[in-house]
Design an enzyme around this catalytic site. Structure first.
Site, mmCIF file in Angstrom:
data_model
loop_
_atom_site.group_PDB
_atom_site.id
_atom_site.type_symbol
_atom_site.label_atom_id
_atom_site.label_comp_id
_atom_site.label_asym_id
_atom_site.label_seq_id
_atom_site.Cartn_x
_atom_site.Cartn_y
_atom_site.Cartn_z
ATOM 1 N N LYS A 1 0.833 -1.204 0.000
ATOM 2 C CA LYS A 1 0.000 0.000 0.000
ATOM 3 C C LYS A 1 0.869 1.256 0.000
ATOM 4 O O LYS A 1 0.639 2.169 -0.806
ATOM 5 C CB LYS A 1 -0.920 -0.038 1.226
ATOM 6 C CG LYS A 1 -1.926 1.062 1.301
ATOM 7 C CD LYS A 1 -3.171 0.609 2.018
ATOM 8 C CE LYS A 1 -3.046 0.536 3.519
ATOM 9 N NZ LYS A 1 -3.108 1.863 4.158
ATOM 10 N N SER A 2 1.854 1.310 0.884
ATOM 11 C CA SER A 2 2.696 2.521 0.975
ATOM 12 C C SER A 2 3.374 2.804 -0.356
ATOM 13 O O SER A 2 3.447 3.959 -0.801
ATOM 14 C CB SER A 2 3.773 2.332 2.041
ATOM 15 O OG SER A 2 3.194 2.288 3.305
ATOM 16 N N ARG B 1 2.861 6.023 -3.186
ATOM 17 C CA ARG B 1 3.985 6.867 -3.588
ATOM 18 C C ARG B 1 4.246 6.791 -5.081
ATOM 19 O O ARG B 1 4.688 7.773 -5.698
ATOM 20 C CB ARG B 1 5.218 6.475 -2.769
ATOM 21 C CG ARG B 1 5.112 6.939 -1.302
ATOM 22 C CD ARG B 1 6.036 6.141 -0.404
ATOM 23 N NE ARG B 1 6.106 6.661 0.964
ATOM 24 C CZ ARG B 1 5.222 6.392 1.936
ATOM 25 N NH1 ARG B 1 4.165 5.629 1.684
ATOM 26 N NH2 ARG B 1 5.376 6.895 3.153
ATOM 27 N N ARG C 1 -8.668 11.675 12.761
ATOM 28 C CA ARG C 1 -7.216 11.505 12.906
ATOM 29 C C ARG C 1 -6.476 12.851 12.956
ATOM 30 O O ARG C 1 -6.881 13.826 12.326
ATOM 31 C CB ARG C 1 -6.709 10.603 11.789
ATOM 32 C CG ARG C 1 -7.391 9.240 11.896
ATOM 33 C CD ARG C 1 -6.884 8.255 10.906
ATOM 34 N NE ARG C 1 -5.503 7.892 11.166
ATOM 35 C CZ ARG C 1 -4.810 7.089 10.386
ATOM 36 N NH1 ARG C 1 -5.367 6.581 9.303
ATOM 37 N NH2 ARG C 1 -3.567 6.793 10.679
ATOM 38 N N SER D 1 7.088 9.105 12.481
ATOM 39 C CA SER D 1 6.015 8.922 11.504
ATOM 40 C C SER D 1 6.531 9.097 10.083
ATOM 41 O O SER D 1 7.001 10.173 9.704
ATOM 42 C CB SER D 1 4.888 9.936 11.763
ATOM 43 O OG SER D 1 4.072 10.035 10.613
ATOM 44 N N GLN E 1 4.674 9.102 7.553
ATOM 45 C CA GLN E 1 3.753 9.975 6.818
ATOM 46 C C GLN E 1 4.162 11.432 6.967
ATOM 47 O O GLN E 1 4.157 12.195 6.001
ATOM 48 C CB GLN E 1 2.318 9.760 7.299
ATOM 49 C CG GLN E 1 1.785 8.390 6.914
ATOM 50 C CD GLN E 1 0.363 8.155 7.389
ATOM 51 O OE1 GLN E 1 -0.201 8.976 8.117
ATOM 52 N NE2 GLN E 1 -0.212 7.045 6.981
ATOM 53 N N ASP F 1 2.131 -1.247 11.744
ATOM 54 C CA ASP F 1 0.811 -1.669 11.256
ATOM 55 C C ASP F 1 0.496 -3.126 11.595
ATOM 56 O O ASP F 1 -0.609 -3.600 11.322
ATOM 57 C CB ASP F 1 0.737 -1.483 9.730
ATOM 58 C CG ASP F 1 0.720 -0.009 9.359
ATOM 59 O OD1 ASP F 1 0.331 0.822 10.210
ATOM 60 O OD2 ASP F 1 1.100 0.323 8.218
ATOM 61 N N ARG G 1 -6.283 1.302 18.095
ATOM 62 C CA ARG G 1 -5.994 -0.137 17.977
ATOM 63 C C ARG G 1 -5.659 -0.800 19.319
ATOM 64 O O ARG G 1 -5.770 -2.020 19.436
ATOM 65 C CB ARG G 1 -4.857 -0.361 16.975
ATOM 66 C CG ARG G 1 -5.346 -0.143 15.560
ATOM 67 C CD ARG G 1 -4.317 -0.461 14.508
ATOM 68 N NE ARG G 1 -4.941 -0.343 13.198
ATOM 69 C CZ ARG G 1 -4.266 -0.171 12.058
ATOM 70 N NH1 ARG G 1 -2.954 -0.113 12.059
ATOM 71 N NH2 ARG G 1 -4.928 -0.082 10.915
ATOM 72 N N ARG H 1 -7.301 -3.751 9.525
ATOM 73 C CA ARG H 1 -6.298 -4.671 10.078
ATOM 74 C C ARG H 1 -6.834 -5.411 11.301
ATOM 75 O O ARG H 1 -6.472 -6.549 11.554
ATOM 76 C CB ARG H 1 -5.023 -3.911 10.414
ATOM 77 C CG ARG H 1 -4.418 -3.226 9.183
ATOM 78 C CD ARG H 1 -2.953 -2.978 9.308
ATOM 79 N NE ARG H 1 -2.494 -2.036 8.299
ATOM 80 C CZ ARG H 1 -2.224 -2.342 7.020
ATOM 81 N NH1 ARG H 1 -2.356 -3.580 6.609
ATOM 82 N NH2 ARG H 1 -1.828 -1.417 6.174
HETATM 83 C C1 S3P Z 1 2.512 4.825 6.339
HETATM 84 C C2 S3P Z 1 3.072 5.193 7.539
HETATM 85 C C3 S3P Z 1 2.563 4.732 8.838
HETATM 86 C C4 S3P Z 1 1.626 3.541 8.692
HETATM 87 C C5 S3P Z 1 0.638 3.734 7.580
HETATM 88 C C6 S3P Z 1 1.357 3.932 6.265
HETATM 89 C C7 S3P Z 1 3.097 5.353 5.100
HETATM 90 O O1 S3P Z 1 1.828 5.789 9.438
HETATM 91 O O2 S3P Z 1 0.965 3.291 9.900
HETATM 92 O O3 S3P Z 1 -0.213 2.616 7.473
HETATM 93 O O4 S3P Z 1 2.769 4.830 4.012
HETATM 94 O O5 S3P Z 1 3.901 6.271 5.184
HETATM 95 P P1 S3P Z 1 2.538 6.862 10.413
HETATM 96 O O6 S3P Z 1 3.477 7.645 9.628
HETATM 97 O O7 S3P Z 1 1.390 7.701 10.934
HETATM 98 O O8 S3P Z 1 3.180 6.051 11.480
#
Ligand code: S3P
Length: 723
Positions: free
Chosen positions: A310-311, A315, A411, A456, A458, A604, A635, A676
């Site tokens: 997914k990540s 991107r 969030r 993080s 993200q 995750d 979670r 999840r």
């Molecule tokens: C992700 C970063 C993580 C992860 C999320 C995907 C990403 O989040 O939990 O499912 O793709 O960069 P955080 O950056 O909030 O930890």
């Protein structure tokens, strides 16, 4: 299921007749009596053996169940006719294609008996109508929607539910309003369009010649337009409020496409239609209540290829969009989160082809080629979409608004809004720093030195994307290593990114060159199979082509510390990311203190790891994981609640949890819409003492489309069900 003594079917056509036959096939009814306006038709049903006896409306007297299967336009009159004859225990249900009007009619006609009215709608049809076409297997594998209300008697609803299941149908529940909205969109609107189009062409001069040239595409319209006109007239009138909304919306789509075509923008026209269609899908799915029903026992075996990461999928779309040239992506995750990102970039003016079996082509527009969106950008359930895209939009010469579903709206977004403000962007949030976000872009951002307060990826990625446009060198320092896909992919697109210890550095003002990307299978999705195979005796499963980036592979290390038997083979590099096959065999797990340094590397995977802990010998302790409280759900709390319901001792703390391993029992747990958590509890079902039902699972489609089918093939005894 207790057998029904007397079933009265009102309206013995295709649906009523098939219901009678299916109920008899299941040995669920002793006697079926048919009632109908046309005496001849009911007699015919008796002659065909579909019903045992033909009778008048007062035959509902003494019935255990009355099934109404006549056109919706007749519902009010029929209910008024049968109401005086209903017994104190008689349950009434129906098969009408609209629900709000049927519910209103039943409320008006039935009085106290309304509590035993269970509105329903089987989604089944056949080429032919009438009782002669009735079949016992008409509902096999089809869906029936039930729309019980707060005042509906639970036992009555359960009875109707069980009967539909016995008839072979999969039962879903939703509210009458949600039902009518969904079917206005996917059924009633298409019928109106088909009737209107065929009528328009049929009434033109030279119509015959036009029909002679009609190709197969048009034949689909004529097929729909040959459906029973009176029945569809009644349906459209009954559901007119929702249908008018759909027509208005569709009118807008046509106007937009027309305008794009008039401007000669065919790509824009195609993207516009596709974007709107995609937005409707999650809505329809969300209206359905989806649960997983898992039977205990079984083991996971064989080779499994889980969907793409997914990540990395997110991107690939983002960087491909702002690169110069064409980016071809393979193994793209066709889950709702990555599709949300794709749709956002389409709305920003990027032409994207696909997905087609994991293949996507992004026609990059270059660093300055994004266009101001015409609508609010919908990120659905996806935090990654919202946070990373905000970073990118912070640097654009236009404003934009980002929104998402109820979970995303809870969030925290200050973590990106604050540092982006330091760079010179202005981002408005709703109360508490939550979405929706209004981004006032600034094409002259300043580079910053920023120490992330939370580990993080993200936030780090959002800042790096903004930094691409900033004047100078941005430095982002992480408190602990987090996933580095953004850094790796930027390098793959020819953009220099430097790492000095915990600091990542990037200088703005460069360009990205398109690159081909092969997305590995998602280790976060594979984690459910790693845990399932570890806990279920006799398991031996090989997870193929898994992304093994060290910033993601914490789950492997944690499971090994617990005593799991995981062997990695075929290690190789694919498009700048390490990949390998992981073989997992069942093992006796032991509780551990999870090292805090591994928390961001397995962030995750904790729902799955908590299930492993529940099955391990001894105590597992997790600390330093407060971030888990602000994921798609809280979670820590949601897992603690679910584990407790399954008889596992789990003590939540602010930043972690303590789980006492032991026996896992059966029961019903709530995933709270968290994909999840749904999949983690599904795996717990392998070793549970009794069946496990997991509610609110529709969001599994955000990260793992096809989970149920794949897990079933591997040996998990799982089915989609209605709670
Ligand atoms: C992700 C970063 C993580 C992860 C999320 C995907 C990403 O989040 O939990 O499912 O793709 O960069 P955080 O950056 O909030 O930890």
């Amino acid at each position: 299921m207790a057998k029904i003594g007397k079933l009265v079917v009102v309206g013995v056509g295709l649906i009523g007749g098939s219901f009678a036959l299916a109920a008899r096939r299941a040995n669920a009814v002793a006697r079926v009596v048919g009632v109908g306006r046309s005496r001849a038709n009911v007699e015919r049903a008796r002659a065909l053996g579909v019903i045992d006896a033909a009778a008048a409306a007062d035959a509902v007297h003494g019935a255990d169940l009355v099934f109404l299967a006549m056109p919706v336009g007749q519902t009010a009159a029929v209910l008024a006719e049968i109401a005086p004859h209903l017994g104190a225990d008689t349950v009434v249900t129906d098969a009408g294609s609209t629900k709000s009007d049927v519910v209103a009619a039943a409320r008006a006609a039935l009085g106290a008996a309304f509590a035993r009215f269970v509105p329903g709608h089987p989604i089944a049809g056949a080429e032919h109508s009438g009782v002669a076409a009735a079949r016992a297997d008409l509902f096999d594998g089809k869906r029936t929607v039930l729309t019980p209300l707060a005042e509906t008697d639970a036992a009555a609803a359960a009875r109707v539910h069980a009967l539909w299941r016995a008839c072979g149908a999969e039962v879903r529940e939703m509210t009458p309003e949600a039902h009518d909205r969904v079917f206005a969109a996917v059924s009633h609107l298409p019928h109106v369009l088909a009737y209107a189009l065929v009528h328009d062409i049929a009434t033109r001069a030279g119509a015959q010649e036009l029909f002679d040239y009609a190709a197969s595409g048009f034949r689909d319209f004529t097929r729909i337009a040959s459906s029973h006109p009176e029945m569809w007239r009644d349906i459209c009138i009954a559901n007119r409020a929702a249908l008018i909304d759909e027509l208005d919306r569709y009118g807008e789509v046509l106007r937009e496409v027309r305008a794009l075509l008039a401007a000669g923008d065919a790509a824009g026209a195609r993207a516009s239609v596709r974007r709107r269609a995609r937005r409707a899908q999650p809505l329809a799915r969300a209206a359905m209540t989806l649960a997983f029903a898992v039977q205990p026992g079984g083991a996971l075996r064989g080779c499994v290829r889980v969907p793409g990461d997914k990540s990395i999928s997110h991107r690939a779309i983002m960087l491909g969009s702002i690169a110069r040239g064409t980016t071809r992506i393979g193994g793209f995750l066709e889950g709702e989160d990555a599709l949300a990102t794709m749709n956002v970039f389409r709305a920003l003016g990027v032409a994207i082809d696909g997905p087609d079996r994991g293949r996507v082509t992004v026609h990059g527009v270059g660093m300055r080629g994004l266009r101001a969106p015409q609508q609010v950008l919908d990120c659905g359930n996806s935090g990654t979409s919202m946070r990373l895209i905000t970073g990118l939009l912070a640097a654009q010469p236009f404003d934009a608004e980002l929104d998402g579903d109820a979970s995303l709206r809870r969030r925290p977004m200050r973590r990106i809004a604050d540092p982006l403000a330091l760079m010179g962007a202005r981002i408005e949030t709703a109360t508490g720093g939550r979405p929706p976000l209004r981004i006032h872009g600034n094409p002259r951002l300043r580079a910053i030195d920023y120490a992330l307060p939370v580990a993080s990826a993200q936030v780090k990625s959002a800042l790096l994307l903004a930094a691409l446009y900033a004047n100078g060198t941005t430095r982002v320092t992480e408190p602990a290593p987090t996933r580095d896909h953004t850094e790796r992919m930027l390098a793959g697109f020819g953009y220099a990114v430097r790492r000095e210890g915990a600091t990542i550095e990037l200088t703005g003002g460069g360009e990205l060159r398109a690159a081909d990307i092969e997305v590995p299978a998602d280790i976060s999705s594979a984690a459910f199979f790693m845990v399932g195979a570890s806990i279920a005796e006799g398991s031996d499963v090989t997870l193929e082509h898994i992304g093994l980036n060290p910033t993601r592979a914490g789950v492997i290390e944690i499971l090994r510390l617990m005593g799991a038997d995981l062997a990695v083979a075929n290690e190789r590099a694919v498009g700048g990311e390490p990949v390998g096959d992981v073989r997992v065999r069942a093992a006796r797990l032991t509780g551990i203190e999870i090292p805090e340094r591994l928390v961001p590397l397995a962030i995750d995977e904790f729902p799955a790891l908590f299930v492993a802990a529940a099955c391990a010998r001894g105590r597992t302790v997790l600390r330093g994981a407060a971030e888990l409280r602000v994921k798609e759900s809280d979670r820590i709390q949601v897992m603690a609640d679910g584990l407790a319901l399954l008889g596992v001792r789990a003590a939540p703390a602010d930043d972690g949890i303590v789980i006492e391993g032991g026996a896992v029992g059966g029961g019903t747990v709530d995933a709270h819409g968290d994909h999840r958590i749904a999949m983690a509890f599904a795996m717990a079902g392998l070793v549970a003492g009794a069946p496990v039902t997991v509610r609110d699972c529709a969001n599994v489609a955000t990260s793992f489309p096809g989970f149920v089918a794949l897990a079933r093939t591997a040996g998990l005894r799982i089915a989609e069900a209605c709670p």
